[in-house]
Motif scaffolding. Structure first.
Motif, mmCIF file in Angstrom:
data_model
loop_
_atom_site.group_PDB
_atom_site.id
_atom_site.type_symbol
_atom_site.label_atom_id
_atom_site.label_comp_id
_atom_site.label_asym_id
_atom_site.label_seq_id
_atom_site.Cartn_x
_atom_site.Cartn_y
_atom_site.Cartn_z
ATOM 1 N N THR A 79 0.824 -1.204 0.000
ATOM 2 C CA THR A 79 0.000 0.000 0.000
ATOM 3 C C THR A 79 0.857 1.253 0.000
ATOM 4 O OG1 THR A 79 -1.787 -1.147 1.181
ATOM 5 C CG2 THR A 79 -1.807 1.261 1.220
ATOM 6 N N VAL A 80 1.872 1.282 0.847
ATOM 7 C CA VAL A 80 2.769 2.440 0.897
ATOM 8 C C VAL A 80 3.497 2.613 -0.429
ATOM 9 C CG1 VAL A 80 4.813 3.414 2.008
ATOM 10 C CG2 VAL A 80 3.054 2.308 3.393
ATOM 11 N N ALA A 81 3.955 1.495 -1.001
ATOM 12 C CA ALA A 81 4.653 1.560 -2.289
ATOM 13 C C ALA A 81 3.742 2.106 -3.386
ATOM 14 C CB ALA A 81 5.177 0.179 -2.668
ATOM 15 N N SER A 104 18.748 8.968 -13.050
ATOM 16 C CA SER A 104 20.038 8.507 -12.514
ATOM 17 C C SER A 104 19.943 8.227 -11.017
ATOM 18 C CB SER A 104 21.128 9.545 -12.791
ATOM 19 O OG SER A 104 21.317 9.722 -14.177
ATOM 20 N N ALA A 105 19.304 9.139 -10.294
ATOM 21 C CA ALA A 105 19.175 8.966 -8.842
ATOM 22 C C ALA A 105 18.330 7.740 -8.510
ATOM 23 C CB ALA A 105 18.565 10.221 -8.218
ATOM 24 N N PHE A 106 17.232 7.560 -9.234
ATOM 25 C CA PHE A 106 16.354 6.421 -8.970
ATOM 26 C C PHE A 106 17.037 5.104 -9.316
ATOM 27 C CE2 PHE A 106 12.003 8.773 -9.227
ATOM 28 C CZ PHE A 106 12.295 9.367 -8.011
ATOM 29 N N TRP A 142 9.971 0.716 -6.563
ATOM 30 C CA TRP A 142 10.618 0.958 -7.852
ATOM 31 C C TRP A 142 9.865 0.345 -9.039
ATOM 32 C CZ3 TRP A 142 13.281 4.823 -6.608
ATOM 33 C CH2 TRP A 142 13.937 4.879 -5.375
ATOM 34 N N PRO A 143 9.424 -0.912 -8.972
ATOM 35 C CA PRO A 143 8.645 -1.418 -10.113
ATOM 36 C C PRO A 143 7.338 -0.660 -10.330
ATOM 37 C CG PRO A 143 8.617 -2.994 -8.296
ATOM 38 C CD PRO A 143 9.659 -1.968 -7.978
ATOM 39 N N VAL A 144 6.764 -0.141 -9.256
ATOM 40 C CA VAL A 144 5.527 0.643 -9.399
ATOM 41 C C VAL A 144 5.821 1.946 -10.129
ATOM 42 C CG1 VAL A 144 3.660 1.800 -8.165
ATOM 43 C CG2 VAL A 144 4.548 -0.376 -7.315
#
Length: 258
Positions: A79-81, A104-106, A142-144
């Protein structure tokens, strides 16, 4: 005729899947037989002993609290993601400048193993569920983000132009065009996030908590209850399989309805 062919294809998939699981169990049994030559206690890890222990644990409700606790942590982390990842993904997908400035940061942060943050999470959040929620959310976001951003970039520009010509507000464009258009990508990201969360969950639950499937694994190790340990491993695999299956069915239902 179409339904018959569809049923036949579905039945074939089920049979092939069952055959794959049966092959895995056979290899498991053969591996235990081979290990028994060097490790006398290997028999405690056999399929028969494991399934017997799993049945006992389930009948006696010894795993109920631990399973529900782990599933609650999965739900909170996911949920948070989603709450963080969907808005960020929408923003990145809508702005080339924002995408270039954050990519780049991500990518740098995404490549850091979530488990490496465990000491820092404990230092900041203390012992308990809070550091686990942080680690699961960090792993799953990240995948979200990436899938949501990819969905926005693949939207048909004609739909956006049509909405603009009809003087649609930004809120209307977001709710009527963008969100429905990227929902399939969001569900794909959620499915990937569930898989990541489930993998990261077990080592996180070995982090100063007194419940959860990861904690129960440590408990069985300390009690030398190896058949119970193997039973919990099988349960973790089964629950992870069911979670992924539910996410897959949700995605298929959405894509077929569109």
């Amino acid at each position: 005729m179409h339904r018959i062919l569809h049923f036949t294809a579905s039945g074939k998939r089920i049979l092939l899947g069952a055959a794959g699981l049966l092959t895995l169990v056979v290899l498991w049994g053969l591996g235990i037989q081979w290990l028994q030559q060097d490790i006398g206690m290997a028999a405690l890890l056999s399929p028969a002993k494991t399934l017997s222990s799993l049945h006992t644990l389930l009948v006696d409700n010894q795993l109920t609290v631990h399973t529900l606790t782990s599933l609650k942590r999965v739900l909170v982390g996911l949920t948070v993601a989603l709450l963080i990842g969907i808005p960020v993904g929408l923003a990145i997908g809508s702005s080339r400048m924002l995408e270039n400035s954050t990519s780049s940061a991500f990518q740098f942060l995404r490549m850091i193993s979530p488990l490496s943050w465990m000491p820092i999470a404990v230092m900041i959040f203390g012992i308990g569920d809070a550091p686990i929620y942080f680690l699961l959310s960090f792993a799953a976001v990240w995948p979200v983000i990436l899938n949501t951003a990819a969905g926005v970039k693949q939207l048909d520009p004609k739909w956006l132009m049509l909405a603009k010509s009809l003087s649609a507000t930004r809120t209307e464009v977001l709710l009527r065009i963008v969100i429905p258009g990227v929902l399939g990508h969001i569900l794909t990201g959620a499915r990937l996030a569930i898989g990541i969360i489930w993998i990261v969950l077990v080592p996180c639950e070995m982090l100063g908590v007194s419940s959860g499937l990861g904690y129960f694994i440590l408990d069985t190790r300390d009690r030398l209850a190896y058949s119970e340990l193997m039973a919990v491993i099988v349960l973790i695999g089964a629950l992870g399989f069911l979670l992924d299956l539910a996410a897959q069915k949700l995605y298929q239902r959405w894509t077929h309805s569109n």
